[in-house]
Write an enzyme that holds these catalytic residues in place. Structure first.
Site, PDB file in Angstrom:
ATOM      1  N   LYS A 109       0.838  -1.208   0.000  1.00 51.35           N
ATOM      2  CA  LYS A 109       0.000   0.000   0.000  1.00 51.35           C
ATOM      3  C   LYS A 109       0.875   1.261   0.000  1.00 51.35           C
ATOM      4  O   LYS A 109       0.567   2.239  -0.681  1.00 51.35           O
ATOM      5  CB  LYS A 109      -0.931  -0.015   1.219  1.00 51.35           C
ATOM      6  CG  LYS A 109      -2.068  -1.039   1.078  1.00 51.35           C
ATOM      7  CD  LYS A 109      -2.815  -1.291   2.380  1.00 51.35           C
ATOM      8  CE  LYS A 109      -3.795  -2.454   2.217  1.00 51.35           C
ATOM      9  NZ  LYS A 109      -4.467  -2.824   3.473  1.00 51.35           N
ATOM     10  N   GLN A 158      -4.207  -1.768   9.673  1.00 50.85           N
ATOM     11  CA  GLN A 158      -4.176  -3.093   9.038  1.00 50.85           C
ATOM     12  C   GLN A 158      -4.752  -4.162   9.971  1.00 50.85           C
ATOM     13  O   GLN A 158      -4.386  -4.243  11.134  1.00 50.85           O
ATOM     14  CB  GLN A 158      -2.725  -3.440   8.658  1.00 50.85           C
ATOM     15  CG  GLN A 158      -2.573  -4.721   7.878  1.00 50.85           C
ATOM     16  CD  GLN A 158      -3.225  -4.669   6.498  1.00 50.85           C
ATOM     17  OE1 GLN A 158      -3.116  -3.696   5.775  1.00 50.85           O
ATOM     18  NE2 GLN A 158      -3.935  -5.725   6.141  1.00 50.85           N
ATOM     19  N   ASP A 218     -10.712   3.026   4.399  1.00 51.53           N
ATOM     20  CA  ASP A 218     -11.031   1.595   4.303  1.00 51.53           C
ATOM     21  C   ASP A 218     -12.546   1.390   4.233  1.00 51.53           C
ATOM     22  O   ASP A 218     -13.016   0.295   3.906  1.00 51.53           O
ATOM     23  CB  ASP A 218     -10.481   0.830   5.522  1.00 51.53           C
ATOM     24  CG  ASP A 218      -9.218   0.045   5.185  1.00 51.53           C
ATOM     25  OD1 ASP A 218      -9.008  -0.249   3.990  1.00 51.53           O
ATOM     26  OD2 ASP A 218      -8.465  -0.277   6.118  1.00 51.53           O
TER      27      ASP A 218
END
Ligand code: NAP
Length: 299
Positions: free
Chosen positions: A52, A96, A119
């Site tokens: 990412k 994460q 997200d």
């Protein structure tokens, strides 16, 4: 059969994003900045976060990688997220997953400001998606919708069968494929581990989205000719012939299923790269404050 090439499509999306970043720069604007928080040493998580950060570099975004020890307390992590929330230089935050067992994913998710929740996991963004309002949509479902849209796959009036009902894939796909929009307007059947005879459903499907995490689950005899098959699954399967010691396997038994399909995603090179591109797109929207601008004040 046409391959839904997520690698090629995601490169195109990244090019479009990079062009926007150039435009922002040339106008003297602030370039988008993503903060990624990684707690612990999980190998797969480290790989995901590193890619990412690399993606950010590729399109010209700024990025900050925050590494925290696996023993970090929940309170410390929440405080860290709050600091990033309050930092105007940072537009988007991702934490994460998975997190160590002693940390509540729900608490952390809700601590991220919805405006920075690229997200798309915060209940505010999930609620806005359900209502059809502008929202950050979780990267994997958003990436799949982009793939369907860019390949101009007809979805209206089709029967879509989704296998898996997780918060991050199956459930949002159910909402997106059934909403009154294009792509969308499907009749959706959502299957899960308690669904008896999944084959009876998939044989009726025009579109199948397999997101359960069982390598090779969807076999040739479960698919009707001409179906569109989207394989979300990524499982690391030990493979001594590979340098890294494992191969990535999807939920679809590709060799048998592919010849029957009109369209199919490969694994790797399908949904995975689209997910990464979707996160970048969400971060760009966060930097542009696209979804959360206050309503204009009437004069
Ligand atoms: P998850 O949270 O483990 O959810 C799996 C879902 O599949 C659950 O709803 C479960 O049912 C259902 N399921 C499990 N076994 C089943 C069976 N035998 N028959 C029918 N349904 C079954 O998984 P996830 O996070 O959604 O991920 C699914 C897969 O996609 C994994 O391989 C993951 O690595 C991959 N993934 C890929 C990407 C990408 O970027 N390509 C992104 C996210 C996830 P219950 O609800 O009844 O337990």
């Amino acid at each position: 059969m046409t391959l839904l090439d997520g690698k090629k499509t995601s490169e195109q999306i990244k090019l479009e994003i990079a062009r926007e970043v150039e435009k922002i720069k040339s106008l003297g604007g602030k370039i988008p900045h993503l903060a990624a928080v990684l707690v612990g040493e999980d190998g797969a998580s480290q790989t995901y976060v590193n890619s990412k950060v690399k993606d950010c570099e590729q399109v010209g975004f700024g990025s900050t990688l925050v590494r925290m020890d696996a023993s970090t307390s929940e309170e410390d992590l929440l405080n860290h997220v709050q600091e990033i929330n309050d930092n105007d230089e940072i537009d988007g935050i991702i934490v994460q997953l998975p997190l160590p067992d002693h940390i509540s994913v729900q608490k952390v998710t809700e601590r991220i400001r919805p405006e920075k929740d690229v997200d798309g996991f915060h209940p505010v963004n999930v609620g806005r998606m359900v209502k059809g309002l502008p929202a950050y949509i979780a990267a994997t479902p958003y990436g799949i919708m982009q793939l369907i849209e860019r390949y101009q796959i007809e979805t209206s009036g089709k029967h879509c069968v989704i296998i898996g009902r997780s918060d991050i894939v199956g459930t949002p796909m159910n909402i997106l494929m059934s909403r009154k929009a294009n792509p969308g307007n499907c009749t959706v059947t959502l299957c899960h581990s308690r669904t008896p005879d999944i084959k009876a459903h998939t044989l009726q499907a025009d579109i199948i989205i397999a997101a359960l995490g069982m390598p090779g689950f969807l076999t040739e005899d479960m698919v009707k000719p001409g179906a569109v098959v989207v394989d979300v699954g990524i499982t690391r399967v030990p493979d001594a012939t590979k340098k890294r010691g494992y191969a990535l396997k999807g939920d679809v038994e590709f060799e048998g299923v592919a010849p029957k399909c009109s369209y199919i995603t490969p694994v790797p090179g399908g949904v995975g790269p689209m997910t990464r591109a979707a996160l970048l797109w969400n971060t760009l929207q966060a930097a542009k404050r696209s979804f959360y601008q206050p309503a204009p004040v009437d004069s």
